[in-house]
Motif scaffolding. Structure first.
Motif, mmCIF file in Angstrom:
data_model
loop_
_atom_site.group_PDB
_atom_site.id
_atom_site.type_symbol
_atom_site.label_atom_id
_atom_site.label_comp_id
_atom_site.label_asym_id
_atom_site.label_seq_id
_atom_site.Cartn_x
_atom_site.Cartn_y
_atom_site.Cartn_z
ATOM 1 N N PHE A 148 41.942 14.700 22.126
ATOM 2 C CA PHE A 148 43.210 15.184 22.680
ATOM 3 C C PHE A 148 43.811 16.252 21.772
ATOM 4 O O PHE A 148 44.280 17.297 22.237
ATOM 5 C CB PHE A 148 44.168 14.000 22.843
ATOM 6 C CG PHE A 148 45.497 14.356 23.425
ATOM 7 C CD1 PHE A 148 45.665 14.488 24.791
ATOM 8 C CD2 PHE A 148 46.597 14.570 22.600
ATOM 9 C CE1 PHE A 148 46.908 14.826 25.334
ATOM 10 C CE2 PHE A 148 47.834 14.897 23.125
ATOM 11 C CZ PHE A 148 47.992 15.031 24.504
ATOM 12 N N LEU A 149 43.792 15.992 20.460
ATOM 13 C CA LEU A 149 44.312 16.966 19.505
ATOM 14 C C LEU A 149 43.500 18.254 19.540
ATOM 15 O O LEU A 149 44.053 19.358 19.566
ATOM 16 C CB LEU A 149 44.297 16.375 18.093
ATOM 17 C CG LEU A 149 44.696 17.313 16.953
ATOM 18 C CD1 LEU A 149 46.098 17.860 17.155
ATOM 19 C CD2 LEU A 149 44.588 16.605 15.605
ATOM 20 N N THR A 151 41.604 19.508 21.979
ATOM 21 C CA THR A 151 41.793 20.223 23.239
ATOM 22 C C THR A 151 43.094 21.008 23.251
ATOM 23 O O THR A 151 43.141 22.171 23.664
ATOM 24 C CB THR A 151 41.766 19.232 24.419
ATOM 25 O OG1 THR A 151 40.505 18.564 24.447
ATOM 26 C CG2 THR A 151 41.989 19.949 25.741
ATOM 27 N N ASN A 152 44.167 20.389 22.777
ATOM 28 C CA ASN A 152 45.469 21.058 22.799
ATOM 29 C C ASN A 152 45.593 22.120 21.720
ATOM 30 O O ASN A 152 46.208 23.164 21.940
ATOM 31 C CB ASN A 152 46.580 20.019 22.668
ATOM 32 C CG ASN A 152 46.813 19.271 23.960
ATOM 33 O OD1 ASN A 152 47.501 19.752 24.851
ATOM 34 N ND2 ASN A 152 46.220 18.098 24.095
ATOM 35 N N LEU A 153 45.024 21.870 20.544
ATOM 36 C CA LEU A 153 45.074 22.887 19.492
ATOM 37 C C LEU A 153 44.318 24.146 19.901
ATOM 38 O O LEU A 153 44.707 25.260 19.532
ATOM 39 C CB LEU A 153 44.482 22.336 18.195
ATOM 40 C CG LEU A 153 45.394 21.530 17.282
ATOM 41 C CD1 LEU A 153 44.633 21.092 16.043
ATOM 42 C CD2 LEU A 153 46.625 22.345 16.875
ATOM 43 N N ARG A 154 43.235 23.982 20.656
ATOM 44 C CA ARG A 154 42.459 25.144 21.084
ATOM 45 C C ARG A 154 43.247 26.055 22.008
ATOM 46 O O ARG A 154 42.911 27.229 22.164
ATOM 47 C CB ARG A 154 41.177 24.684 21.779
ATOM 48 C CG ARG A 154 40.117 24.200 20.805
ATOM 49 C CD ARG A 154 38.935 23.602 21.540
ATOM 50 N NE ARG A 154 37.863 23.264 20.608
ATOM 51 C CZ ARG A 154 36.833 22.490 20.926
ATOM 52 N NH1 ARG A 154 36.744 21.960 22.144
ATOM 53 N NH2 ARG A 154 35.891 22.229 20.033
ATOM 54 N N LEU A 246 49.727 9.090 19.122
ATOM 55 C CA LEU A 246 49.718 10.091 20.186
ATOM 56 C C LEU A 246 50.974 10.957 20.122
ATOM 57 O O LEU A 246 50.902 12.187 20.263
ATOM 58 C CB LEU A 246 49.621 9.407 21.544
ATOM 59 C CG LEU A 246 49.641 10.328 22.771
ATOM 60 C CD1 LEU A 246 48.513 11.339 22.723
ATOM 61 C CD2 LEU A 246 49.569 9.499 24.052
ATOM 62 N N ALA A 247 52.115 10.335 19.883
ATOM 63 C CA ALA A 247 53.363 11.098 19.778
ATOM 64 C C ALA A 247 53.317 12.062 18.599
ATOM 65 O O ALA A 247 53.797 13.203 18.692
ATOM 66 C CB ALA A 247 54.549 10.145 19.644
ATOM 67 N N LEU A 248 52.747 11.616 17.486
ATOM 68 C CA LEU A 248 52.615 12.487 16.320
ATOM 69 C C LEU A 248 51.738 13.689 16.640
ATOM 70 O O LEU A 248 52.068 14.834 16.279
ATOM 71 C CB LEU A 248 52.019 11.706 15.150
ATOM 72 C CG LEU A 248 51.612 12.531 13.926
ATOM 73 C CD1 LEU A 248 52.837 13.184 13.287
ATOM 74 C CD2 LEU A 248 50.874 11.663 12.909
ATOM 75 N N LEU A 252 52.835 17.610 16.550
ATOM 76 C CA LEU A 252 52.142 18.637 15.767
ATOM 77 C C LEU A 252 51.832 19.865 16.620
ATOM 78 O O LEU A 252 52.101 21.005 16.220
ATOM 79 C CB LEU A 252 50.841 18.070 15.192
ATOM 80 C CG LEU A 252 50.953 17.096 14.019
ATOM 81 C CD1 LEU A 252 49.612 16.419 13.766
ATOM 82 C CD2 LEU A 252 51.414 17.814 12.756
ATOM 83 N N VAL A 253 51.271 19.615 17.800
ATOM 84 C CA VAL A 253 50.888 20.725 18.678
ATOM 85 C C VAL A 253 52.119 21.512 19.129
ATOM 86 O O VAL A 253 52.134 22.752 19.097
ATOM 87 C CB VAL A 253 50.107 20.197 19.901
ATOM 88 C CG1 VAL A 253 49.858 21.329 20.897
ATOM 89 C CG2 VAL A 253 48.785 19.587 19.465
#
Length: 294
Positions: A148-149, A151-154, A246-248, A252-253
């Protein structure tokens, strides 16, 4: 609060002798504190009374209580769902779901209170730095959060890599790392030995900046990490909650995206344009842009 968290919380107030003791204990936590008081004194080059005063500052009645707390932490970090189920208390006056959500909500509030803002900001800066590549991996369960991290960071920056679970693939990733790069690892109780081996090898050969997301009992990887998020996960059931984690990750994103909005927006626009080019023109269009949950 764990012994390690307590030690870190009083680090600014320590005497020279206490800093020596803390260094020895944290260098091999928690095992550094399970030696005899004479052995710990010898390693830290301090007197036994100095150690007695140090553990008293941590709220322990004596060295035996200090060691008992460390042993309890070890046991807690190794508890299985079966162990947790044996102590479960889900007596609900308003039904299971409201009671469970209430517990999870309290852990989320605790997560927000426990994470120092300066640590969060520092990790955001590390991950946002375009000169650094970012590598992400989790354990058997937590790897879903790692994906999840990733995918969103990309969506907001390039140079983000998800490391696969297969150890045979790891050398390829480790060889491309440098000491400027960031490795984000997620590891919760019962900690995954393979993740520790990966962290040890990466630290020895590439020396990247390791950011660890773990629980309050601390994954063994904490000895190698430069930044640690120790999150509360117990909710009194056989299953620990990862809602705080997940909230963290979402925070971050969002923070990185907001801080680097001009570059993020340009990447969103380019991403959407490429999605349109790659979409099957004969298929019906579906709603959802790059930054949406489509």
């Amino acid at each position: 609060m764990t012994i390690k968290a307590q030690i870190l919380s009083i680090s600014e107030e320590m005497t020279a002798a206490e800093r020596k003791i803390a260094t020895v204990i944290l260098a091999d936590y928690p095992f550094g504190g399970l030696a005899s008081i004479q052995e710990l004194a010898e390693r830290a080059k301090v007197s036994a009374p100095s150690i007695t005063r140090f553990v008293a500052k941590l709220g322990c009645a004596g060295y035996q209580e200090f060691q008992r707390r460390l042993i309890d932490e070890l046991k807690e970090g190794a508890r299985s769902p079966i162990d947790l189920r044996a102590t479960q208390d889900m007596s609900a006056r308003r039904g299971f779901l409201p009671a469970y959500f209430e517990r999870v909500s309290s852990r989320l509030e605790q997560t927000a209170a426990d994470i120092p803002e300066d640590v969060f900001e520092a990790v955001c800066e590390l991950i946002a730095d375009p000169k650094r590549s970012v590598y992400v991996m989790g354990g058997r369960v937590s790897d879903s959060l790692a994906r999840f991290l990733t995918t969103n960071l990309r969506l907001v920056r390039k140079g983000v890599h998800h490391i696969p679970a297969d150890p045979e693939m790891w050398p390829d990733y480790i060889q491309t790392m440098t000491k400027r790069d960031v490795v984000v690892l997620l590891d919760f109780r019962r900690y995954q030995p393979s993740l520790l081996r990966f962290a040890e090898t990466a630290s020895r050969t590439a020396r990247p900046q390791i950011v660890l997301v773990t629980d309050q009992w601390l994954s063994p990887i904490s000895q190698l990490a430069q930044r640690i998020f120790a999150l509360p996960i117990a909710v009194g059931t056989a299953w620990d909650t990862l809602v705080g984690s997940l909230a963290l990750i979402e925070a971050l994103v969002v923070k990185i995206s907001e801080d680097e909005w001009e570059s993020s927006r340009a990447r969103f626009e380019a991403w959407d344009e490429l999605r349109d080019d790659l979409r099957d023109k004969s298929a019906p269009l579906r709603p959802g842009k790059a930054g949406s949950a489509s």
